[in-house]
Design an enzyme around this catalytic site. Structure first.
Site, PDB file in Angstrom:
ATOM      1  N   TYR A 180      57.722 -29.840 -58.768  1.00  0.00           N
ATOM      2  CA  TYR A 180      56.464 -29.471 -59.426  1.00  0.00           C
ATOM      3  C   TYR A 180      55.946 -30.586 -60.308  1.00  0.00           C
ATOM      4  O   TYR A 180      56.536 -31.643 -60.418  1.00  0.00           O
ATOM      5  CB  TYR A 180      56.612 -28.156 -60.187  1.00  0.00           C
ATOM      6  CG  TYR A 180      57.198 -28.204 -61.574  1.00  0.00           C
ATOM      7  CD1 TYR A 180      56.503 -27.639 -62.636  1.00  0.00           C
ATOM      8  CD2 TYR A 180      58.453 -28.742 -61.821  1.00  0.00           C
ATOM      9  CE1 TYR A 180      57.040 -27.627 -63.916  1.00  0.00           C
ATOM     10  CE2 TYR A 180      59.001 -28.728 -63.087  1.00  0.00           C
ATOM     11  CZ  TYR A 180      58.291 -28.173 -64.128  1.00  0.00           C
ATOM     12  OH  TYR A 180      58.824 -28.154 -65.390  1.00  0.00           O
ATOM     13  N   ARG A 230      64.339 -38.003 -64.251  1.00  0.00           N
ATOM     14  CA  ARG A 230      64.779 -36.615 -64.031  1.00  0.00           C
ATOM     15  C   ARG A 230      64.409 -36.237 -62.607  1.00  0.00           C
ATOM     16  O   ARG A 230      63.237 -36.304 -62.210  1.00  0.00           O
ATOM     17  CB  ARG A 230      64.083 -35.690 -65.027  1.00  0.00           C
ATOM     18  CG  ARG A 230      64.240 -34.201 -64.755  1.00  0.00           C
ATOM     19  CD  ARG A 230      65.419 -33.574 -65.442  1.00  0.00           C
ATOM     20  NE  ARG A 230      65.291 -32.115 -65.456  1.00  0.00           N
ATOM     21  CZ  ARG A 230      66.021 -31.304 -66.225  1.00  0.00           C
ATOM     22  NH1 ARG A 230      66.931 -31.802 -67.022  1.00  0.00           N
ATOM     23  NH2 ARG A 230      65.839 -30.011 -66.182  1.00  0.00           N
ATOM     24  N   ARG A 329      70.279 -24.959 -73.428  1.00  0.00           N
ATOM     25  CA  ARG A 329      70.487 -23.709 -74.166  1.00  0.00           C
ATOM     26  C   ARG A 329      71.695 -23.735 -75.101  1.00  0.00           C
ATOM     27  O   ARG A 329      71.643 -23.133 -76.184  1.00  0.00           O
ATOM     28  CB  ARG A 329      70.577 -22.548 -73.171  1.00  0.00           C
ATOM     29  CG  ARG A 329      69.238 -22.220 -72.515  1.00  0.00           C
ATOM     30  CD  ARG A 329      69.369 -21.182 -71.408  1.00  0.00           C
ATOM     31  NE  ARG A 329      70.002 -21.743 -70.221  1.00  0.00           N
ATOM     32  CZ  ARG A 329      70.349 -21.017 -69.161  1.00  0.00           C
ATOM     33  NH1 ARG A 329      70.145 -19.716 -69.158  1.00  0.00           N
ATOM     34  NH2 ARG A 329      70.899 -21.590 -68.123  1.00  0.00           N
ATOM     35  N   CYS A 357      71.548 -14.882 -72.037  1.00  0.00           N
ATOM     36  CA  CYS A 357      70.725 -13.667 -72.099  1.00  0.00           C
ATOM     37  C   CYS A 357      69.278 -13.964 -71.727  1.00  0.00           C
ATOM     38  O   CYS A 357      68.512 -13.043 -71.450  1.00  0.00           O
ATOM     39  CB  CYS A 357      70.802 -13.042 -73.481  1.00  0.00           C
ATOM     40  SG  CYS A 357      70.035 -14.040 -74.789  1.00  0.00           S
ATOM     41  N   CYS A 360      65.499 -16.988 -74.695  1.00  0.00           N
ATOM     42  CA  CYS A 360      64.669 -18.183 -74.897  1.00  0.00           C
ATOM     43  C   CYS A 360      63.531 -18.240 -73.889  1.00  0.00           C
ATOM     44  O   CYS A 360      62.441 -18.749 -74.200  1.00  0.00           O
ATOM     45  CB  CYS A 360      65.524 -19.438 -74.824  1.00  0.00           C
ATOM     46  SG  CYS A 360      66.630 -19.534 -73.398  1.00  0.00           S
ATOM     47  N   CYS A 372      66.153 -17.998 -79.975  1.00  0.00           N
ATOM     48  CA  CYS A 372      67.490 -17.789 -79.430  1.00  0.00           C
ATOM     49  C   CYS A 372      68.072 -16.508 -80.000  1.00  0.00           C
ATOM     50  O   CYS A 372      68.010 -16.277 -81.215  1.00  0.00           O
ATOM     51  CB  CYS A 372      68.388 -18.973 -79.776  1.00  0.00           C
ATOM     52  SG  CYS A 372      70.112 -18.792 -79.245  1.00  0.00           S
ATOM     53  N   GLU A 427      83.222  -0.134 -92.200  1.00  0.00           N
ATOM     54  CA  GLU A 427      83.066   0.232 -90.796  1.00  0.00           C
ATOM     55  C   GLU A 427      83.900   1.472 -90.512  1.00  0.00           C
ATOM     56  O   GLU A 427      85.102   1.505 -90.776  1.00  0.00           O
ATOM     57  CB  GLU A 427      83.508  -0.921 -89.895  1.00  0.00           C
ATOM     58  CG  GLU A 427      83.639  -0.592 -88.419  1.00  0.00           C
ATOM     59  CD  GLU A 427      82.369  -0.018 -87.806  1.00  0.00           C
ATOM     60  OE1 GLU A 427      82.475   1.005 -87.083  1.00  0.00           O
ATOM     61  OE2 GLU A 427      81.283  -0.580 -88.049  1.00  0.00           O
TER      62      GLU A 427
END
Length: 657
Positions: A180, A230, A329, A357, A360, A372, A427
């Protein structure tokens, strides 16, 4: 109190390195990532500077700034950076100086958005590509760029790299990956359908414009300015470049002036599926492509792609598969990862790992900025400066009682204790972790964060009392200056006739094995989806009945799509927008969308509900402790907020103490 030290060493990751004339203090590169922190003009903002300076202070060797455009009329994203005009230079110089102040090197990733930018939407400019192809982002087709327009774009590269040097950057990365933007789309046979000398059907045609761009850049910066390229090692797409293509063309690119290769993989799509990899893709998935390039050239090669485990990254270098590793990440999750590997602050055991997860990615879509889940400071380094590592202790130490040891409560305890406050955590269960314990059972990528937060609180001065019910009397007896309620939300189960039958499990329980082979899970939130996946992976025949229009609505489309793919592989049947009429001794009677009532057989039926806020304890404590501030954080305050809600609430609260 354990000091948290470990015996792991990382001699290859921490060894000095060199790319062209650029000397680096270690082999860890911050991978280019879009943040959208830039100013409306596309210049680095105060937020941009703080974000990257934090990673430089954390010990990274080389910071690569995400896609930095050469043409202000063709941005890839709103808030993306550009260096396509002289007015941008001073802001870039300020960014460079901030990174240099911390001993790191820095380079921008230079791009022209080509067919994939927002120029048509933002400025009425016509997108240009190798062929008439749709943008991955908007679907709008580009025009086929003429040879004269190619020449004009090469002039933009020339002008931009002059500004790069003027801003003080140590080198640059040229983006030609993922099929791309301008250069990458010429390299991609499935997008480059030209019939002239730039055609995508031949190696010579595919790389011609890249060679011309390198020549244009070298004509301005000279032979001694480091250029990294890259490029995708393997783009993993039908009719795309074959697996050996990058290794084949790499020597030609070195002759044209490339000082290092940054070997990624995959191609772009609307969900960045192939280039930002999910847990199911496996670890180190681009290492083979990087190694193939390294075997063909004598310049350094950077490997990237799910190298989240520092031991894996070390092994890639030790095995000679690459010369550097790029981490994206992982450095959002823990900016201090490099210096922790070198022993700072207790060593590698204290690295906060990325849990894949993809929050981001979601926040780029939802908020137009990167955040994050496990590190609430990412993108908020300035406004939450009071709780950054090495922040000065609070002027006044306060007695803080935290009720609940889930992720929100533990994060409050960790941060408040680090600032010198006296913290007691109460707790009611025998272990700490709250709902994150079950979440780690059904989604193993959560486990590193659970282990980390438990370990960090264990190293802190916070006192944690388990098996204790926090009554107003008990809390009052601790004479707190501040009470934080982090007891989690309350699950509201659907009222379904037959839910009292013996084969019905009311709510998820990771430690309970459903009886029988056929299991129907009623509900569609993320926990239900992951539980269904876990059961199916264990050999159960699972059906998921979701009354809403979408499964896992807590996450963005990328993560949801990955779950749909996983459900499909595991053979889980999924129904949305259905009506669950009743549970019978033999199964569940339901009405599928646009269908008629029918019965689904089940040996066990698992009910899941919606997580809602539960302020009841906070209200009781407020009544019992007049004059004491009572705050509610996490699911107890908002309903289901996942890890990202827990950590954000905790950091924002502690920053005010």
């Amino acid at each position: 109190m354990d000091d948290g030290a470990d015996d792991e060493t990382f001699p290859h990751l921490l060894a000095p390195g060199r790319i062209g004339s650029m000397e680096l203090r270690n082999r860890i590169v911050m991978s280019p990532m879009e943040t959208m922190y830039g100013t409306p003009e596309g210049h680095p903002s105060d937020r941009t500077v703080a974000h990257f300076a934090t990673r430089a202070a954390g010990g990274v060797g080389l910071v690569t700034v995400g896609a930095t455009g050469i043409d202000p009329l063709h941005p890839e994203t709103p808030g993306g950076l550009q260096i396509g005009e002289d007015a941008a230079v001073s802001a870039h110089r300020r960014l460079v100086e901030a990174i240099h102040d911390h001993g790191a090197r820095i380079q921008p990733q230079i791009v022209h958005a080509g067919p994939d930018g927002l120029g048509p939407e933002m400025f009425g400019a016509t997108s240009l590509g190798p062929s008439v192809i749709p943008s991955y982002l908007t679907g709008r087709p580009s025009a086929e760029v003429t040879k004269e327009q190619i020449s004009a774009i090469l002039d933009l590269y020339r002008a931009a790299v002059v500004r790069v040097r003027e801003a003080g950057y140590d080198g640059l990365e040229l983006h030609a990956a993922h099929g791309y933007m301008f250069l990458g789309s010429f390299l991609a046979p499935q997008r480059n359908r030209r019939g002239d000398r730039y055609r995508g059907s031949s190696v010579e045609g595919r790389i011609r414009v890249v060679l011309e761009a390198l020549e244009a850049i070298r004509s301005e910066v000279g032979p001694d300015f480091p250029i990294t390229l890259r490029i995708s090692g393997y783009e993993r797409v039908a009719a795309g470049r074959p697996i050996h293509d990058t290794a084949t063309i790499a020597p030609l690119l070195v002759e044209a002036g490339v000082d290092a290769f940054h070997v990624s993989g995959g191609v772009i799509d609307r969900l960045v599926t192939g280039m930002v990899n999910a847990a199911d893709d496996g670890d180190g998935l681009n290492v083979g492509g990087a190694a193939a390039v390294k075997e063909a050239v004598d310049v350094p090669v950077i490997a990237v792609g799910r190298l989240h485990d520092p031991l894996l990254a070390e092994r890639v270098l030790a095995d000679g598969r690459a010369d550097f590793v790029a981490l994206g990440r992982p450095l959002l999750a823990d900016p201090d990862l490099p210096r922790k590997l070198a022993g700072w602050g207790g060593g590698a055991v204290r690295v906060r790992r990325c849990i894949s997860c993809e929050n981001c990615i979601d926040t780029l879509e939802e908020k137009l900025s990167t955040e994050c889940a496990v590190n609430p400071l990412t993108g908020h380094e300035l406004e939450l400066s009071a709780v950054v590592p090495e922040a000065p202790a609070a002027a006044v130490s306060r007695r803080v009682v935290v009720v609940g040891a889930g992720p929100a409560g533990l994060e409050v305890a960790r941060l408040a204790s680090s600032l010198g406050h006296s913290v007691t955590v109460l707790e009611r269960s025998a272990t700490v972790g709250g709902s994150l314990v079950d979440a780690s059972f059904v989604h193993r990528e959560n486990r590193p964060y659970l282990d980390w937060i438990r370990h960090e609180v264990g190293l802190s001065d916070a006192e944690v009392r388990t098996g204790v019910r926090a009554t107003p009397e008990l809390v009052a007896g601790l004479a707190p200056d501040l009470v934080v309620v982090a007891t989690g939300g309350r699950e509201e189960l659907p009222a379904i006739p037959g839910s009292d039958l013996p084969h019905v499990m009311p709510s998820l329980a990771a430690d309970v094995v459903p009886a029988g082979r056929r299991v129907v899970v009623v509900g569609g939130r993320l926990a239900a989806v992951e539980y269904a996946e876990t059961l199916a992976a264990g050999g159960r025949l699972v059906a998921l009945l979701c009354t809403g229009e979408e499964i896992a609505p807590e996450f963005g489309l990328k993560r949801r799509t990955e779950h749909m793919d996983r459900l499909d592989r595991l053979g889980v049947t999924v129904h949305v927008s259905c009506v669950v009429e009743e549970i019978t001794p033999a199964g569940v009677r339901y009405v599928p969308a646009n269908g008629r009532s029918r019965e689904l057989p089940a040996d066990t039926v698992v009910l899941t509900g919606e997580m809602v806020a539960d302020p009841s304890l906070a209200e009781a404590l407020t009544d019992a402790l007049p004059g004491v501030a009572v705050h509610v954080v996490g699911d107890a305050a908002h309903g289901l907020g996942l890890i990202r809600g827990a950590t954000s609430d905790a950091a924002r609260l502690v920053a005010t103490l």
